[in-house]
Write a protein that holds these residues in place. Structure first.
Motif, mmCIF file in Angstrom:
data_model
loop_
_atom_site.group_PDB
_atom_site.id
_atom_site.type_symbol
_atom_site.label_atom_id
_atom_site.label_comp_id
_atom_site.label_asym_id
_atom_site.label_seq_id
_atom_site.Cartn_x
_atom_site.Cartn_y
_atom_site.Cartn_z
ATOM 1 N N GLN A 42 0.834 -1.213 0.000
ATOM 2 C CA GLN A 42 0.000 0.000 0.000
ATOM 3 C C GLN A 42 0.867 1.261 0.000
ATOM 4 O O GLN A 42 0.469 2.293 -0.537
ATOM 5 C CB GLN A 42 -0.931 -0.009 1.211
ATOM 6 C CG GLN A 42 -1.926 -1.161 1.201
ATOM 7 C CD GLN A 42 -2.792 -1.176 2.455
ATOM 8 O OE1 GLN A 42 -2.789 -0.214 3.236
ATOM 9 N NE2 GLN A 42 -3.543 -2.256 2.647
ATOM 10 N N TYR A 43 2.063 1.149 0.618
ATOM 11 C CA TYR A 43 2.967 2.304 0.630
ATOM 12 C C TYR A 43 3.712 2.431 -0.697
ATOM 13 O O TYR A 43 4.003 3.543 -1.157
ATOM 14 C CB TYR A 43 3.990 2.163 1.762
ATOM 15 C CG TYR A 43 3.361 2.179 3.141
ATOM 16 C CD1 TYR A 43 2.817 3.336 3.675
ATOM 17 C CD2 TYR A 43 3.314 1.021 3.904
ATOM 18 C CE1 TYR A 43 2.236 3.351 4.943
ATOM 19 C CE2 TYR A 43 2.742 1.007 5.171
ATOM 20 C CZ TYR A 43 2.205 2.181 5.692
ATOM 21 O OH TYR A 43 1.651 2.182 6.942
ATOM 22 N N ARG A 72 2.674 1.449 -3.706
ATOM 23 C CA ARG A 72 1.834 1.615 -4.900
ATOM 24 C C ARG A 72 0.828 2.774 -4.771
ATOM 25 O O ARG A 72 0.284 3.211 -5.746
ATOM 26 C CB ARG A 72 1.074 0.314 -5.167
ATOM 27 C CG ARG A 72 1.982 -0.856 -5.518
ATOM 28 C CD ARG A 72 1.180 -2.121 -5.734
ATOM 29 N NE ARG A 72 2.046 -3.271 -6.012
ATOM 30 C CZ ARG A 72 1.619 -4.512 -6.128
ATOM 31 N NH1 ARG A 72 0.320 -4.773 -5.982
ATOM 32 N NH2 ARG A 72 2.475 -5.487 -6.368
ATOM 33 N N GLY A 73 0.574 3.243 -3.569
ATOM 34 C CA GLY A 73 -0.424 4.307 -3.370
ATOM 35 C C GLY A 73 0.193 5.698 -3.480
ATOM 36 O O GLY A 73 1.262 5.906 -4.069
ATOM 37 N N ASN A 74 -0.494 6.643 -2.849
ATOM 38 C CA ASN A 74 -0.024 8.019 -2.870
ATOM 39 C C ASN A 74 1.288 8.191 -2.121
ATOM 40 O O ASN A 74 2.016 9.174 -2.326
ATOM 41 C CB ASN A 74 -1.087 8.951 -2.256
ATOM 42 C CG ASN A 74 -2.359 8.971 -3.106
ATOM 43 O OD1 ASN A 74 -2.288 8.822 -4.327
ATOM 44 N ND2 ASN A 74 -3.515 9.141 -2.464
ATOM 45 N N SER A 75 1.564 7.251 -1.239
ATOM 46 C CA SER A 75 2.786 7.358 -0.439
ATOM 47 C C SER A 75 4.028 7.032 -1.251
ATOM 48 O O SER A 75 5.159 7.262 -0.779
ATOM 49 C CB SER A 75 2.701 6.412 0.767
ATOM 50 O OG SER A 75 1.585 6.705 1.573
ATOM 51 N N LYS A 107 5.398 8.421 -3.716
ATOM 52 C CA LYS A 107 6.249 9.567 -4.060
ATOM 53 C C LYS A 107 7.167 9.965 -2.911
ATOM 54 O O LYS A 107 8.141 10.696 -3.109
ATOM 55 C CB LYS A 107 5.376 10.747 -4.478
ATOM 56 C CG LYS A 107 4.446 11.240 -3.381
ATOM 57 C CD LYS A 107 3.547 12.350 -3.883
ATOM 58 C CE LYS A 107 2.587 12.826 -2.776
ATOM 59 N NZ LYS A 107 1.696 13.910 -3.260
ATOM 60 N N GLN A 117 5.965 11.146 8.213
ATOM 61 C CA GLN A 117 4.687 10.808 7.598
ATOM 62 C C GLN A 117 4.265 9.358 7.886
ATOM 63 O O GLN A 117 3.092 9.021 7.753
ATOM 64 C CB GLN A 117 4.792 10.996 6.078
ATOM 65 C CG GLN A 117 5.110 12.421 5.658
ATOM 66 C CD GLN A 117 4.001 13.382 6.059
ATOM 67 O OE1 GLN A 117 2.821 13.059 5.990
ATOM 68 N NE2 GLN A 117 4.383 14.585 6.512
#
Length: 783
Positions: free
Chosen positions: A173-174, A176-179, A181, A206
């Motif tokens: 999830q980290y 592949r998601g918004n995280s 970047k 974060q």
């Protein structure tokens, strides 16, 4: 055997070649300690092993020995209570599996091939199937503990896989998601055995969690996010449980190995011996070598002998004989003619044979068994001892003469060289006399012409030389026993263009006896060549005569076969004619009998029977009609009550009780009485007639016990009782029995295993459960 000779004759290079052919640590150790034996029985035993290995290599590709490490250190550790690691247990497993494979291979081979020694070595193996299965199930080839080692480990590892899957899903999830970047790279990695992600330094707050590491520049932090800390903790706890379970399994396996330390050490040694036998057989195949015969009288006869370290396609083979007709050989001839290599060939082949190796010579070659082999070969100059070449040689010869006995072999190269020729020749003769007085056998090379006369005049001594082709001015490297070498200096000089007057003047300067000697040698050479031509012609005539004999024999065999076929054909035709006549005669006799019945008294019944018998006698028997020998043999083979017979279908012996009918007999085989066809019975020799044996086992009137206890019994007694018990159990229709044999030395257990493996009525068998005796008892199920 003195170590110096092994170095002088380069026996270590033979060992080096063998070491490249072994695949086990134990086999390599046996090659390293290989030395020639001085015991004739031991030499023959070693040669028998090599012969077995050569037969197996030729027919089956060799004994199936796998590559094995040395398990000796591991066995020593487990013997004092240490826990073995996975790699050590994997090595022991490979030994156990190799033992099983080799034992089964040799058991199957017994039906195909008779061997001299290998089956005796097989009997020294201890097969441990239960321990092998347990280790093979628990440890893989690389030494890792498998999931099947225990149910607990299987469950723990399944839990670890689930936790790792959950952690990776959460970490994805980290990445592949918004995280994503905020990461230096969108990947999951491991630091301190915990899953982390590479986070840019400015985004460290974060994700929360724990920082485990950072990059060299400090721009990337490897953070374990707070969301997976708890899952990583559970994974770590489960991993610790896994390590604890692995440690427990390794301890249990080590304890299981401990009782069999001695058996495993013995198995490793025997498998290494099989590996060594394989290597000797492969080396013999590579050399095109053959098994030599061993002479108790130390006669040597090497046929077409070749030096094993030279290219066999280039080396000139020679026949070397010594010990039977003469005790000493004096070899003369020019330099570079092959004298030294001939000495080394004799010495090295003798060492190889006494070490149990095949020798590069033709079949039917003979070796002796010498108490020692001595050699003075090469430059013995020693700077350290301030010895000249001559002094070095003499020091070595003195040592040899002090150690001589009547069963020694001595090799002298350039005997007496390095000093004044006249003194050197005298010393050489005196040394040869000393060796001859000791009874030892000797071969010496020399340039001195005085030794040619010594070889000619001394009993038990013969001259020899290396052949030289005066036409090509080149040596042929052929050993000529019985012909002394002669100087070719004058012939060579003349052919190279030296003025004839110079050559003649040189000839005039040498003594008359030297001329006489060279003339004698030349005469011997001419006689030898004439004999060789005569031998070749005689050999050709013999081959022609043999070919003619073979043709005549073939023609005679064909004539005999066709004659017998024609006789059989004629008898068939005669029988056909008789049968037709018999049919007609039967009709006539039938009519006559009818007339007799209708008109009694006119024809007598005995006349009708006599007429019938006469017609039957006309029938021709092709096989045994006139053969009294066959009729006698047939009478001998007739079966009678009480005869000992061989039952062919069961391959067992029995005794005839009574004849049921013309085609069947009642036969007693052990405790079993059977009705068998006569064609299945073969009369046994009277002296080999087996005694009736009645199996007796403990048990009630309803049948034998379902358990047989063999503990405390001798091996032969135990095997006999086992055989009787299995027969009784089969007669009682038991489906399963238990054989108690105990642990002990393992001999009775191995005997039980081998017997059950051969018995066709056994469906399967295996060691009892731990609570029922474990490997001290075997449970047997019948078909």
């Amino acid at each position: 055997m003195n170590n110096k000779i092994l170095k002088t004759l380069e026996f270590d290079r033979i060992q080096g070649a063998l070491s490249q052919l072994v695949v086990t640590a134990s086999g390599s150790a046996q090659v390293a300690k290989l030395t020639p034996s001085t015991d004739a029985a031991e030499v023959q035993e070693w040669l028998d092993e090599t012969a077995d290995g050569a037969s197996i290599l030729r027919l089956q590709g060799g004994i199936p020995v796998a590559q094995l490490e040395n398990i000796g250190p591991a066995l020593k550790r487990v013997k004092i209570g240490a826990v073995l690691n996975g790699t050590e247990l994997a090595s022991i497993t490979r030994v156990l599996r190799t033992v099983s494979r080799v034992d089964q291979f040799l058991e199957d081979l017994k039906e195909k091939l008779d061997l001299r020694r290998v089956y005796d070595l097989q009997n020294q193996l201890t097969v441990l199937p239960a321990l092998e299965r347990r280790l093979y199930t628990a440890i893989d080839e690389e030494g890792n503990v498998t999931d099947e080692a225990s149910p607990e480990l299987h469950g723990i590892r399944a839990q670890i896989k689930r936790l790792e899957s959950d952690i990776r899903s959460r970490m994805d999830q980290y990445t592949r998601g918004n995280s994503a970047k905020m990461l230096s790279d969108p990947l999951v990695t491991i630091r301190d055995d915990r899953y982390v992600i590479p986070v840019k330094a400015e985004y460290r707050h974060q994700f929360g969690g724990v920082v485990h590491d950072q990059s060299a520049t400090g721009q990337t932090l490897f953070i374990e996010p707070q969301a997976v800390v708890d899952m990583n903790n559970r994974l770590r706890e489960t991993t610790i449980k896994e390590q604890q379970e692995i440690a427990r399994i390794l301890a249990d396996l080590s304890n299981a190995v401990a009782p069999y330390v001695d058996a495993l050490a013995a198995d490793e040694a025997v498998v290494g011996h099989f590996d060594f036998i394989n290597a000797k057989a492969k080396y013999a195949r590579d050399l095109k070598a053959n098994e030599p015969q061993v002479s108790a009288a130390n006669h040597v006869d090497l046929l077409a002998a070749r030096h094993p370290l030279l290219d066999r396609r280039k080396v000139v083979p020679n026949r070397i004989t010594l010990g039977e007709d003469y005790q000493a050989i004096v070899v003369t001839g020019p330099n570079t003619g092959g004298k030294t290599i001939t000495l080394k060939t004799l010495g090295l082949l003798q060492l190889m044979g006494q070490a149990g190796l095949f020798v590069p010579a033709e079949e039917n070659s003979v070796i002796g068994v010498f108490s020692n082999v001595f050699a003075d070969i090469g430059d013995e100059q020693s700077i350290e001892q301030n010895l000249s070449t001559f002094s070095g040689h003499m020091a070595n010869i003195v040592t040899i003469l002090q150690a001589l006995d009547q069963r020694a072999l001595v090799l002298f190269d350039e005997l007496g060289a390095g000093t004044d020729p006249q003194e050197g020749a005298a010393l050489a003769i005196a040394i040869l006399d000393e060796v001859g007085a000791s009874g030892a056998e000797v071969v010496a090379t020399t340039h001195y012409p005085e030794l040619k006369l010594y070889g000619y005049n001394t009993p038990g001594t013969i001259n020899a030389s290396m052949e030289f082709d005066s036409d090509t001015l080149q040596p042929t490297y052929r050993l000529l026993i019985g012909v002394p070498g002669r100087s070719n200096a004058f012939d060579i000089s003349r052919r190279l263009g030296l003025d004839g007057s110079v050559v003649d003047r040189a000839k005039a300067l040498i003594a008359d006896d030297s001329h006489d000697l060279n003339n004698m040698i030349a005469d011997l050479e001419s006689q030898r060549k004439a004999a060789e031509i005569e031998y070749t012609e005689t050999r050709r005539q013999l081959e022609d005569a043999q070919a003619l004999h073979d043709q005549l024999q073939s023609a005679f065999d064909t004539f005999t076969r066709e004659r017998d076929q024609q006789l059989d054909k004629a008898k068939d035709q005669a029988n056909a004619l008789v049968e037709k006549a018999q049919e007609k005669a039967d009709k006539i006799i039938k009519d006559l009998r009818a007339m007799q019945l209708a008109h009694p008294g006119t024809i007598k019944e005995d006349q009708l029977i006599a007429a019938k018998s006469g017609l039957n006698a006309l029938h021709q028997d092709k096989a045994v009609r006139q053969n009294k020998v066959l009729r006698r043999e047939k009478a001998k083979q007739a079966l009678h009550v009480g005869d000992a017979v061989r039952v062919l279908s069961y391959q067992n012996d029995g005794v005839l009780l009574e004849q049921v009918d013309a085609d069947h007999w009642d036969v007693q085989m052990g405790v079993i009485r059977m009705k068998l066809p006569t064609a299945d019975l073969e009369k046994a020799q009277a002296e080999a007639a087996p005694k009736r044996r009645i199996a007796t086992v403990s048990g009630g009137a309803s049948g034998p016990s379902t358990t047989l206890d063999l503990r405390g019994k001798r091996y032969e007694e135990a095997m006999t009782e086992l055989d009787r018990y299995i027969d009784a159990a089969l007669l009682a229709n038991y489906q399963q029995v238990t054989i108690i044999h105990g642990l002990g030395t393992g001999a009775i257990r191995n005997g039980v295993t081998q017997y059950l493996r051969r018995n066709k009525q056994v469906k399967k068998f295996g060691f009892a459960p731990q609570n029922a005796g474990g490997s001290g008892a075997t449970i047997v199920q019948f078909k």
